[in-house]
Design a protein around this motif. Structure first.
Motif, PDB file in Angstrom:
ATOM      1  N   UNK A  39       0.819  -1.214   0.000  1.00  0.00           N
ATOM      2  CA  UNK A  39       0.000   0.000   0.000  1.00  0.00           C
ATOM      3  C   UNK A  39       0.851   1.262   0.000  1.00  0.00           C
ATOM      4  N   UNK A  40       2.109   1.124  -0.443  1.00  0.00           N
ATOM      5  CA  UNK A  40       2.972   2.290  -0.609  1.00  0.00           C
ATOM      6  C   UNK A  40       2.842   2.762  -2.054  1.00  0.00           C
ATOM      7  N   UNK A  41       2.327   3.961  -2.244  1.00  0.00           N
ATOM      8  CA  UNK A  41       1.994   4.415  -3.601  1.00  0.00           C
ATOM      9  C   UNK A  41       3.209   4.480  -4.509  1.00  0.00           C
ATOM     10  N   UNK A  42       4.380   4.863  -3.984  1.00  0.00           N
ATOM     11  CA  UNK A  42       5.558   4.969  -4.836  1.00  0.00           C
ATOM     12  C   UNK A  42       6.167   3.604  -5.146  1.00  0.00           C
TER      13      UNK A  42
ATOM     14  N   UNK B  47      10.498 -15.155  -0.245  1.00  0.00           N
ATOM     15  CA  UNK B  47       9.585 -15.987  -1.004  1.00  0.00           C
ATOM     16  C   UNK B  47       8.115 -15.682  -0.784  1.00  0.00           C
ATOM     17  N   UNK B  48       7.803 -14.667   0.013  1.00  0.00           N
ATOM     18  CA  UNK B  48       6.405 -14.314   0.282  1.00  0.00           C
ATOM     19  C   UNK B  48       5.830 -13.572  -0.927  1.00  0.00           C
ATOM     20  N   UNK B  49       4.695 -14.005  -1.474  1.00  0.00           N
ATOM     21  CA  UNK B  49       4.096 -13.300  -2.608  1.00  0.00           C
ATOM     22  C   UNK B  49       3.684 -11.874  -2.229  1.00  0.00           C
ATOM     23  N   UNK B  50       4.028 -10.922  -3.102  1.00  0.00           N
ATOM     24  CA  UNK B  50       3.655  -9.519  -2.918  1.00  0.00           C
ATOM     25  C   UNK B  50       2.771  -9.068  -4.083  1.00  0.00           C
ATOM     26  N   UNK B  51       1.747  -8.314  -3.755  1.00  0.00           N
ATOM     27  CA  UNK B  51       0.823  -7.792  -4.763  1.00  0.00           C
ATOM     28  C   UNK B  51       0.959  -6.272  -4.827  1.00  0.00           C
ATOM     29  N   UNK B  52       0.721  -5.705  -6.004  1.00  0.00           N
ATOM     30  CA  UNK B  52       0.767  -4.252  -6.239  1.00  0.00           C
ATOM     31  C   UNK B  52       2.141  -3.667  -5.936  1.00  0.00           C
TER      32      UNK B  52
ATOM     33  N   UNK C 290      -7.804   4.001  -7.579  1.00  0.00           N
ATOM     34  CA  UNK C 290      -7.187   2.897  -8.323  1.00  0.00           C
ATOM     35  C   UNK C 290      -6.646   1.849  -7.369  1.00  0.00           C
ATOM     36  N   UNK C 291      -5.992   2.314  -6.308  1.00  0.00           N
ATOM     37  CA  UNK C 291      -5.485   1.366  -5.310  1.00  0.00           C
ATOM     38  C   UNK C 291      -6.619   0.567  -4.696  1.00  0.00           C
ATOM     39  N   UNK C 292      -7.690   1.243  -4.334  1.00  0.00           N
ATOM     40  CA  UNK C 292      -8.828   0.553  -3.706  1.00  0.00           C
ATOM     41  C   UNK C 292      -9.363  -0.557  -4.592  1.00  0.00           C
ATOM     42  N   UNK C 293      -9.506  -0.269  -5.880  1.00  0.00           N
ATOM     43  CA  UNK C 293     -10.028  -1.270  -6.808  1.00  0.00           C
ATOM     44  C   UNK C 293      -9.068  -2.439  -6.976  1.00  0.00           C
ATOM     45  N   UNK C 294      -7.792  -2.144  -7.158  1.00  0.00           N
ATOM     46  CA  UNK C 294      -6.813  -3.198  -7.391  1.00  0.00           C
ATOM     47  C   UNK C 294      -6.548  -4.005  -6.123  1.00  0.00           C
ATOM     48  N   UNK C 295      -6.512  -3.333  -4.982  1.00  0.00           N
ATOM     49  CA  UNK C 295      -6.291  -4.037  -3.726  1.00  0.00           C
ATOM     50  C   UNK C 295      -7.450  -4.974  -3.418  1.00  0.00           C
ATOM     51  N   UNK C 296      -8.658  -4.563  -3.749  1.00  0.00           N
ATOM     52  CA  UNK C 296      -9.830  -5.412  -3.504  1.00  0.00           C
ATOM     53  C   UNK C 296      -9.754  -6.697  -4.322  1.00  0.00           C
ATOM     54  N   UNK C 297      -9.289  -6.581  -5.562  1.00  0.00           N
ATOM     55  CA  UNK C 297      -9.137  -7.773  -6.406  1.00  0.00           C
ATOM     56  C   UNK C 297      -8.061  -8.694  -5.825  1.00  0.00           C
ATOM     57  N   UNK C 298      -6.928  -8.124  -5.432  1.00  0.00           N
ATOM     58  CA  UNK C 298      -5.855  -8.922  -4.849  1.00  0.00           C
ATOM     59  C   UNK C 298      -6.307  -9.592  -3.555  1.00  0.00           C
TER      60      UNK C 298
END
Length: 318
Positions: free
Chosen positions: A64-67, A87-92, A106-114
């Protein structure tokens, strides 16, 4: 082989000392899926804690760090390395076009999918990063009606954090930060959009503008001024982030489990590792364990143990 345990089920961690002869225990499936959120000012160790948790529980991390969501400038934005991720999976993380704007919506939408993808695999979503405005936008969007949230706040006394952030910038410069930003430099660039808003990019603009025709002394002075400005802006960012955390806790009523890591930053090497486990990773894991397995600490046989929480109505019916 690492076993995946669905976190939405009532499973008792075998490492816990749980009395089994209590006739009042009633196991109830939680009504909501569970999500852990790790927050804190820049440099406090949010990424480290999230990875520590994800190696102890079947979990995946949503950045959730925008940069850090942008591709490129890995040193400047302080992205974790493959080795650090364990080895931990990271999203976004490192997926957004660096020239585009990545908004809270945009973050809210993509984070919800993840998040749904992680939960569908029976794993725990851990949201971690310094962009509290992104986290706030996500949590405020009808999030709590669907999910049960556990907030972990990694905190460090500001004078200690200032010193750490300053040293971290020096290490980033040693790792090649200046060359990394130079490769990204464009004359007359817009520093209000995309990844160029990141601390460590606009501060070098003057240096890159003049380095080709300035003498060595002038270049050294302008470079030193740019680095000092980066340190100052990181410290200002940390204070803004801390103010936002206090606002979320005091005005919005977010219940946060504060983990004070100040003593960790005052130690070195092995002592720092032990302090991190004792003050941050261990207590953080204990909070998450209670959260996931619906446990509460009780005194049993003269010592503190954990047991399932008993709903008041269920206990009163016996």
């Amino acid at each position: 082989m690492k076993l995946s345990v669905p976190v939405s089920k009532q499973v008792i961690d075998p490492s816990l000392d749980v009395p089994t002869n209590n006739n009042h225990l009633h196991l109830h499936a939680p009504p909501k899926e569970k999500v852990v959120v790790v927050i804190g000012a820049t440099g406090t160790g949010k990424s480290r804690l999230s990875i520590d948790l994800a190696t102890r529980f079947p979990a995946e991390i949503i950045n959730s760090d925008k940069m850090q969501a942008y591709r490129g400038l890995d040193i400047t934005t302080n992205k974790i390395t493959d080795e650090e991720s364990c080895g931990v999976p990271h999203h976004l993380l490192g997926i957004i076009d660096p020239e585009s704007d990545f908004s809270a919506a945009s973050f809210r939408a993509m984070a919800s999918v993840s998040l749904q993808s992680i939960l569908s695999r029976g794993r725990l979503p851990i949201i971690a990063g310094g962009s509290n405005s992104f986290i706030e936008a996500l949590i405020d969007a009808n999030f709590r009606s669907k999910y049960d949230c556990c907030f972990l706040w990694v905190d460090v006394a500001m004078p200690v954090l200032d010193s750490f952030v300053s040293n971290r910038v020096d290490k980033m410069v040693e790792r090649g930060m200046v060359d990394e930003v130079r490769d990204f430099f464009k004359p007359n660039a817009d520093y209000t959009k995309g990844i160029r808003r990141a601390i460590g990019v606009p501060e070098f603009d003057l240096f890159f503008q003049v380095e080709s025709f300035s003498d060595e002394e002038t270049r050294a002075r302008i470079l030193a001024e740019a680095i000092d400005k980066i340190k100052m802006n990181n410290s200002k960012l940390a204070r803004r982030q801390l103010e936002k955390i206090h606002r979320l806790r005091n005005m919005k009523g977010w219940k946060m489990h504060r983990l004070d890591a100040t003593a960790v930053f005052r130690k070195r090497s092995a002592e720092a590792e032990l302090a991190w486990e004792e003050l941050v990773a261990g207590p953080g894991a204990a909070v998450v364990r209670r959260f996931l397995y619906n446990l509460e600490p009780v005194v049993f046989g003269g010592r503190k143990v954990l047991r399932h929480r008993v709903p008041l109505m269920a206990a009163a019916s016996h």
